[in-house]
Motif scaffolding. Structure first.
Motif, mmCIF file in Angstrom:
data_model
loop_
_atom_site.group_PDB
_atom_site.id
_atom_site.type_symbol
_atom_site.label_atom_id
_atom_site.label_comp_id
_atom_site.label_asym_id
_atom_site.label_seq_id
_atom_site.Cartn_x
_atom_site.Cartn_y
_atom_site.Cartn_z
ATOM 1 N N CYS A 66 0.989 -1.274 -0.161
ATOM 2 C CA CYS A 66 0.035 -0.052 -0.024
ATOM 3 C C CYS A 66 0.859 1.267 -0.091
ATOM 4 O O CYS A 66 0.326 2.612 -0.267
ATOM 5 C CB CYS A 66 -1.006 0.109 1.221
ATOM 6 S SG CYS A 66 -0.159 0.072 2.841
ATOM 7 N N GLY A 67 2.027 1.075 0.365
ATOM 8 C CA GLY A 67 3.096 2.382 0.571
ATOM 9 C C GLY A 67 2.197 3.476 1.510
ATOM 10 O O GLY A 67 1.775 3.031 2.603
ATOM 11 N N ALA A 68 2.429 4.487 1.127
ATOM 12 C CA ALA A 68 1.702 5.783 2.117
ATOM 13 C C ALA A 68 0.035 5.738 1.708
ATOM 14 O O ALA A 68 -0.494 6.543 2.483
ATOM 15 C CB ALA A 68 2.203 7.179 1.606
ATOM 16 N N GLY A 69 -0.285 4.832 0.843
ATOM 17 C CA GLY A 69 -1.849 4.799 0.972
ATOM 18 C C GLY A 69 -2.683 5.662 -0.188
ATOM 19 O O GLY A 69 -3.949 5.721 0.065
ATOM 20 N N ASN A 70 -1.974 6.213 -1.218
ATOM 21 C CA ASN A 70 -2.575 6.756 -2.126
ATOM 22 C C ASN A 70 -3.928 6.063 -2.829
ATOM 23 O O ASN A 70 -5.033 6.878 -2.801
ATOM 24 C CB ASN A 70 -1.859 7.156 -3.235
ATOM 25 C CG ASN A 70 -0.546 8.314 -2.848
ATOM 26 O OD1 ASN A 70 -0.796 8.810 -1.777
ATOM 27 N ND2 ASN A 70 0.372 8.348 -3.582
ATOM 28 N N PHE A 71 -3.827 5.118 -3.147
ATOM 29 C CA PHE A 71 -4.741 4.283 -3.828
ATOM 30 C C PHE A 71 -5.933 4.016 -2.988
ATOM 31 O O PHE A 71 -7.206 4.231 -3.199
ATOM 32 C CB PHE A 71 -4.469 3.035 -4.273
ATOM 33 C CG PHE A 71 -3.839 3.107 -5.833
ATOM 34 C CD1 PHE A 71 -4.533 3.152 -7.039
ATOM 35 C CD2 PHE A 71 -2.325 3.641 -5.688
ATOM 36 C CE1 PHE A 71 -4.063 3.385 -8.243
ATOM 37 C CE2 PHE A 71 -1.982 3.845 -7.078
ATOM 38 C CZ PHE A 71 -2.716 3.620 -8.314
ATOM 39 N N SER A 72 -5.840 3.379 -1.572
ATOM 40 C CA SER A 72 -6.996 3.393 -0.739
ATOM 41 C C SER A 72 -7.396 4.521 -0.243
ATOM 42 O O SER A 72 -8.611 4.691 0.023
ATOM 43 C CB SER A 72 -6.168 2.549 0.281
ATOM 44 O OG SER A 72 -6.153 1.260 0.198
ATOM 45 N N LEU A 73 -6.701 5.490 0.111
ATOM 46 C CA LEU A 73 -7.238 6.762 0.228
ATOM 47 C C LEU A 73 -8.219 7.309 -0.740
ATOM 48 O O LEU A 73 -9.113 8.047 -0.487
ATOM 49 C CB LEU A 73 -6.025 7.894 0.701
ATOM 50 C CG LEU A 73 -6.226 9.306 0.874
ATOM 51 C CD1 LEU A 73 -7.410 9.331 2.190
ATOM 52 C CD2 LEU A 73 -5.084 10.171 1.542
ATOM 53 N N LYS A 74 -7.681 7.444 -1.861
ATOM 54 C CA LYS A 74 -8.630 7.967 -3.211
ATOM 55 C C LYS A 74 -9.771 6.840 -3.274
ATOM 56 O O LYS A 74 -10.662 7.665 -3.581
ATOM 57 C CB LYS A 74 -7.601 7.727 -4.197
ATOM 58 C CG LYS A 74 -8.270 8.650 -5.624
ATOM 59 C CD LYS A 74 -7.794 10.075 -5.645
ATOM 60 C CE LYS A 74 -8.336 10.692 -7.075
ATOM 61 N NZ LYS A 74 -8.001 12.170 -6.876
ATOM 62 N N LEU A 75 -9.792 5.840 -2.892
ATOM 63 C CA LEU A 75 -10.891 5.071 -3.278
ATOM 64 C C LEU A 75 -11.794 5.406 -1.739
ATOM 65 O O LEU A 75 -13.135 5.519 -1.981
ATOM 66 C CB LEU A 75 -10.547 3.456 -3.135
ATOM 67 C CG LEU A 75 -11.533 2.666 -3.230
ATOM 68 C CD1 LEU A 75 -12.262 2.796 -4.427
ATOM 69 C CD2 LEU A 75 -11.193 1.122 -3.069
ATOM 70 N N ALA A 76 -11.234 5.564 -0.769
ATOM 71 C CA ALA A 76 -12.226 5.991 0.508
ATOM 72 C C ALA A 76 -12.641 7.422 0.347
ATOM 73 O O ALA A 76 -13.693 7.663 0.858
ATOM 74 C CB ALA A 76 -11.307 5.859 1.561
ATOM 75 N N LEU A 77 -12.170 8.529 -0.553
ATOM 76 C CA LEU A 77 -12.722 9.585 -0.714
ATOM 77 C C LEU A 77 -14.056 9.350 -1.520
ATOM 78 O O LEU A 77 -14.771 10.307 -1.530
ATOM 79 C CB LEU A 77 -11.808 10.482 -1.394
ATOM 80 C CG LEU A 77 -10.704 10.898 -0.278
ATOM 81 C CD1 LEU A 77 -9.375 11.762 -1.206
ATOM 82 C CD2 LEU A 77 -11.181 11.894 0.530
ATOM 83 N N GLN A 78 -14.046 8.371 -2.494
ATOM 84 C CA GLN A 78 -15.280 7.955 -3.373
ATOM 85 C C GLN A 78 -16.189 7.059 -2.688
ATOM 86 O O GLN A 78 -17.720 7.258 -2.817
ATOM 87 C CB GLN A 78 -14.775 7.613 -4.604
ATOM 88 C CG GLN A 78 -13.924 8.374 -5.353
ATOM 89 C CD GLN A 78 -13.126 7.698 -6.517
ATOM 90 O OE1 GLN A 78 -13.761 7.144 -7.501
ATOM 91 N NE2 GLN A 78 -11.774 7.399 -6.438
ATOM 92 N N GLN A 79 -15.644 6.330 -1.859
ATOM 93 C CA GLN A 79 -16.528 5.252 -1.277
ATOM 94 C C GLN A 79 -16.377 4.798 0.201
ATOM 95 O O GLN A 79 -15.556 3.845 0.227
ATOM 96 C CB GLN A 79 -16.711 4.010 -2.441
ATOM 97 C CG GLN A 79 -17.969 3.057 -1.819
ATOM 98 C CD GLN A 79 -18.129 1.912 -2.705
ATOM 99 O OE1 GLN A 79 -18.067 0.746 -2.305
ATOM 100 N NE2 GLN A 79 -17.960 2.080 -4.074
ATOM 101 N N PRO A 80 -16.725 5.573 1.120
ATOM 102 C CA PRO A 80 -16.116 5.582 2.270
ATOM 103 C C PRO A 80 -16.520 4.280 3.363
ATOM 104 O O PRO A 80 -16.002 4.325 4.399
ATOM 105 C CB PRO A 80 -16.380 6.948 3.038
ATOM 106 C CG PRO A 80 -17.468 7.505 2.551
ATOM 107 C CD PRO A 80 -17.365 6.838 1.076
ATOM 108 N N GLY A 81 -17.412 3.649 2.720
ATOM 109 C CA GLY A 81 -17.825 2.600 3.716
ATOM 110 C C GLY A 81 -17.296 1.147 3.854
ATOM 111 O O GLY A 81 -17.563 0.412 4.535
#
Length: 243
Positions: A66-81
């Motif tokens: 995941c590194g610093a979380g860019n992809f998961s963070l970007k996904l959470a900003l669109q679908q946070p559940g």
């Protein structure tokens, strides 16, 4: 042309962990991503938006490397559940990723410090798996077979794996043209030839990428029902496999 470093002389897992422990901030830019990675920001949007379109009711997401979380963070900003499981070699990367996602993601955040080759996770559990800029650290055919088989096993039926990474080309002349020449010119334009040579040096020492055809064929071999190419630019490609 320089002789590539043999697999047994490549950077160890500890070497790679040490480098990423000291490079957290450079991997934390949600707007640009990694500058050395062509179309990083474009693929960040492409993959996260693609996941939302294909899985509108996300429950469990696994982010490998995941590194610093860019992809998961970007996904959470669109679908946070959804609930997020973050995996990385580097503890500082994991801490940074969790810090950035806390307060954005409504679901649980689980962090696991591990080499993905040693990772043991439940089968048929994840809706989607993200594997960006991580698989090029795998080494021989056994590594690739094992990890792709694990990814398939961990996914729920109908789940998907989304990959964006450095690739090679099976044709040597084409590979030299797209990697050494075209990608080399891209790196020189970022800074200078010294920078290009430094990037090529650490890629040769640390990474062992495989071709797009190798990886898409292997996904089908381990059981994925379909594989789609999302984007390719020189020696970088993004693609998705559906279980």
């Amino acid at each position: 042309m320089q002789v590539p470093t043999p697999l047994h002389l490549k950077s160890s897992t500890q070497d790679i962990k040490n480098r990423f422990n000291n490079d957290v901030e450079r991997f934390s830019n949600l707007e640009t991503g990694q500058q050395t990675t062509i179309d990083a920001a474009y693929n960040l949007d492409l993959i996260t938006e693609g996941i939302v379109q294909c899985h509108p009711q996300l429950s469990e997401v696994l982010d490998l490397g995941c590194g610093a979380g860019n992809f998961s963070l970007k996904l959470a900003l669109q679908q946070p559940g959804f609930n997020s499981t973050l995996v990385d070699l580097s503890e500082p990367m994991l801490l940074k990723a969790k810090e950035r996602m806390t307060g954005v993601l409504n679901g649980n955040i689980t962090t696991i410090q591990s080499d993905i080759r040693a990772l043991d996770l439940p089968g048929n559990y994840f809706d989607t798996i993200i594997a960006t800029a991580v698989l090029h650290h795998l080494r021989d055919d056994e590594d690739w077979q094992m990890v792709f088989s694990k990814i398939h096993r961990w996914l729920k039926p109908g789940g998907s794996v989304w990959i964006f990474d450095l690739i090679t080309h099976d044709n040597p002349q084409l590979n030299h043209f797209l990697y050494n020449n075209k990608y080399g010119n891209y790196l020189s334009a970022l800074k200078d030839d010294h920078y290009k040579n430094a990037v090529f040096e650490y890629i040769d020492k640390e990474d062992s990428p495989r071709s797009l055809s190798f990886q898409t064929s292997l996904l089908k071999q381990v059981g994925f029902s379909s594989v789609e190419i999302l984007h390719k630019h020189l020696c970088f490609a993004s693609f998705v496999g559906f279980k």
